[in-house]
Write an enzyme that holds these catalytic residues in place. Structure first.
Site, PDB file in Angstrom:
ATOM      1  N   LYS A  87     -11.649  -0.187  -1.316  1.00 44.39           N
ATOM      2  CA  LYS A  87     -10.949   1.183  -2.222  1.00 44.39           C
ATOM      3  C   LYS A  87     -11.799   0.850  -4.018  1.00 44.39           C
ATOM      4  CE  LYS A  87      -7.392   1.148   1.311  1.00 44.39           C
ATOM      5  NZ  LYS A  87      -6.710  -0.156   1.709  1.00 44.39           N
ATOM      6  N   HIS A 116      -5.465  -3.209  -2.350  1.00 48.43           N
ATOM      7  CA  HIS A 116      -5.247  -2.965  -3.466  1.00 48.43           C
ATOM      8  C   HIS A 116      -5.292  -3.063  -4.911  1.00 48.43           C
ATOM      9  CE1 HIS A 116      -4.215   0.759  -1.340  1.00 48.43           C
ATOM     10  NE2 HIS A 116      -3.774   0.012  -0.385  1.00 48.43           N
ATOM     11  N   SER A 127       0.690  -1.085   0.291  1.00 50.57           N
ATOM     12  CA  SER A 127      -0.006   0.308   0.110  1.00 50.57           C
ATOM     13  C   SER A 127       0.993   0.873  -0.150  1.00 50.57           C
ATOM     14  CB  SER A 127      -1.100   0.321   1.354  1.00 50.57           C
ATOM     15  OG  SER A 127      -0.113  -0.819   2.496  1.00 50.57           O
TER      16      SER A 127
HETATM   17  C1  PLP Z   1      -6.822  -0.941   2.972  1.00 52.71           C
HETATM   18  C2  PLP Z   1      -6.228  -2.174   3.905  1.00 52.71           C
HETATM   19  C3  PLP Z   1      -6.811  -2.920   4.339  1.00 52.71           C
HETATM   20  C4  PLP Z   1      -8.075  -2.692   5.469  1.00 52.71           C
HETATM   21  O1  PLP Z   1      -9.025  -2.622   4.300  1.00 52.71           O
HETATM   22  P1  PLP Z   1     -10.498  -1.958   4.593  1.00 52.71           P
HETATM   23  O2  PLP Z   1     -11.691  -2.974   4.440  1.00 52.71           O
HETATM   24  O3  PLP Z   1     -10.595  -0.426   4.980  1.00 52.71           O
HETATM   25  O4  PLP Z   1     -10.528  -2.415   6.503  1.00 52.71           O
HETATM   26  C5  PLP Z   1      -6.319  -3.816   4.624  1.00 52.71           C
HETATM   27  N1  PLP Z   1      -5.342  -4.966   4.670  1.00 52.71           N
HETATM   28  C6  PLP Z   1      -4.412  -3.331   2.965  1.00 52.71           C
HETATM   29  C7  PLP Z   1      -3.138  -3.960   3.061  1.00 52.71           C
HETATM   30  C8  PLP Z   1      -5.440  -1.943   2.764  1.00 52.71           C
HETATM   31  O5  PLP Z   1      -4.864  -1.554   1.851  1.00 52.71           O
END
Ligand code: PLP
Length: 374
Positions: A226, A197, A169
């Protein structure tokens, strides 16, 4: 207030590490290049409409855990479609990606387990590994030689997991799933990939990092929050693992199931992702931006995701850049330790399918005006 809390806050403030919530008026800035809403689906008319329809039909809340009153046909429909999208036998929904990681890793790992974890894994993986009580071996970021050395060295455990982000990320780079898959076969481990992502963004059909590498990890974790523009998390895997999670995964068992509006939005987004090739155009936009920034002598790693890190070094420098950008009407956040290693503070620019040509030009002009050799 207790003095040690104040002392700790003061210390943070002095080291440029103090975190503040961005002002909600930020939403009125000219350009926000920081959203995870990669495909612009969180405000797509069709997605809004689908969420509304589901709320009117099923209610705003789902009223209970999946194991009590909260199991609707739409939960099962979304699980079926996500499993199909990811090419797995089955899928299980969670109320967030964070909790999906927590739920999967704490269910599959215990004191008899060894977890090999990439040093740059997302915080939710790190927390999950700690909570599981497993023996955690951290390997160098994407370093398959280091991983294999550690798999050979620490192998006296009955159960073995390799856990990695699919797309990291903070840097936007990919985990080498083909090589990880070879190692997991060689050492008889399970491979768990968090593709938060990657889903909707990577791969020729947007199915994620596993599509890009043509591999089948044992478990793929994802988020609806996302590219899918909704909220919630999911786990795609074989039926055995999914059935095991239903028995053992505490965040699954003890949480109210996903709300109907979120499901409606996710179902519609999934449909749009598969019929419109938004991720293809987004990739072109991001490649163009990376190229532009590099010609201005910014330190921008190569990549193929909409996450574009602009490496600046010290936290104070990154903060200064963020501030200057804000004055120009742009929000691109500074990312500092502990989110990234010391001396690698950066701006983290993320592009969206829905950024207009004008907005892209604003971003380019801003970076040009602050360029290292401008
Ligand atoms: C954003 C993210 C999460 C968390 O997901 P949410 O649905 O926002 O709780 C988990 N792992 C990674 C790699 C992320 O980028």
């Amino acid at each position: 207030m207790i003095q040690w809390l104040k002392d700790e806050l003061n210390k943070r403030e002095k080291s440029s590490l103090y975190r503040r919530l961005p002002s909600p008026t930020m939403q009125n800035l000219k350009v926000i290049a920081s959203s995870n809403n990669y495909l612009g689906l969180a405000k797509d008319e069709r997605v809004l409409h689908a969420a509304r329809e589901m709320i009117l039909k099923y209610g705003t809340g789902s009223t209970g855990s999946r194991l009590t009153t909260g199991n609707f046909d739409i939960h099962e429909r979304l699980e079926k479609e996500l499993a199909h999208f990811k090419g797995t036998e089955a899928c299980l929904l969670y109320s967030s990606g964070y909790l999906a990681n927590l739920g999967v890793i704490t269910a599959l790992a215990d004191r008899d387990t060894i977890i090999y974890s990439d040093e740059y894994n997302h915080a939710s993986i790190i927390d999950a590994c700690r909570l599981s009580g497993a023996c955690i071996i951290v390997y160098k970021h994407n370093d398959m030689i280091d991983l294999e050395r550690k798999m050979r060295e620490y192998k006296n455990h009955f159960k073995k997991l390799i856990v990695t982000d699919g797309v990291f990320s903070m840097d936007g780079d990919l985990a080498p799933l083909d090589q990880l898959n070879n190692l997991k076969e060689k050492y008889n481990a399970l491979l768990i990939v968090d593709d938060a992502h990657g889903t909707g963004v990577i791969g020729s059909c947007g199915r994620g990092t596993s599509e890009h590498f043509s591999t089948k990890p044992d478990v793929i974790i994802g988020t609806l929050s996302k590219a899918l523009g909704s909220e919630g998390g999911f786990v795609c895997s074989n039926k055995t693992i999914i059935h095991y999670l239903i028995q053992k995964s505490r965040p699954f068992i003890f949480q109210t199931s996903l709300s109907p509006g979120n499901i409606g939005a996710a179902l519609k987004s999934l449909h749009i992702i598969q019929t419109e090739k938004r991720h293809v155009m987004l990739k072109e936009k991001a490649n163009d931006m990376r190229h532009f920034l590099r010609t201005l002598n910014y330190s921008v790693p190569q990549g193929m995701t909409p996450i574009i890190p602009i490496l600046l070094g010290e936290a104070s420098v990154a903060l200064q850049f963020q501030k200057k950008l804000l004055e120009l009407g742009l929000f691109i956040p500074a990312i500092r330790p502990p989110s990234v290693p010391e001396h690698t503070s950066r701006l983290r620019c993320t592009l969206m399918f829905t950024h207009s040509d004008n907005e892209i030009d604003w971003i380019k002009q801003a970076f040009q005006s602050m360029a290292p050799d401008a």
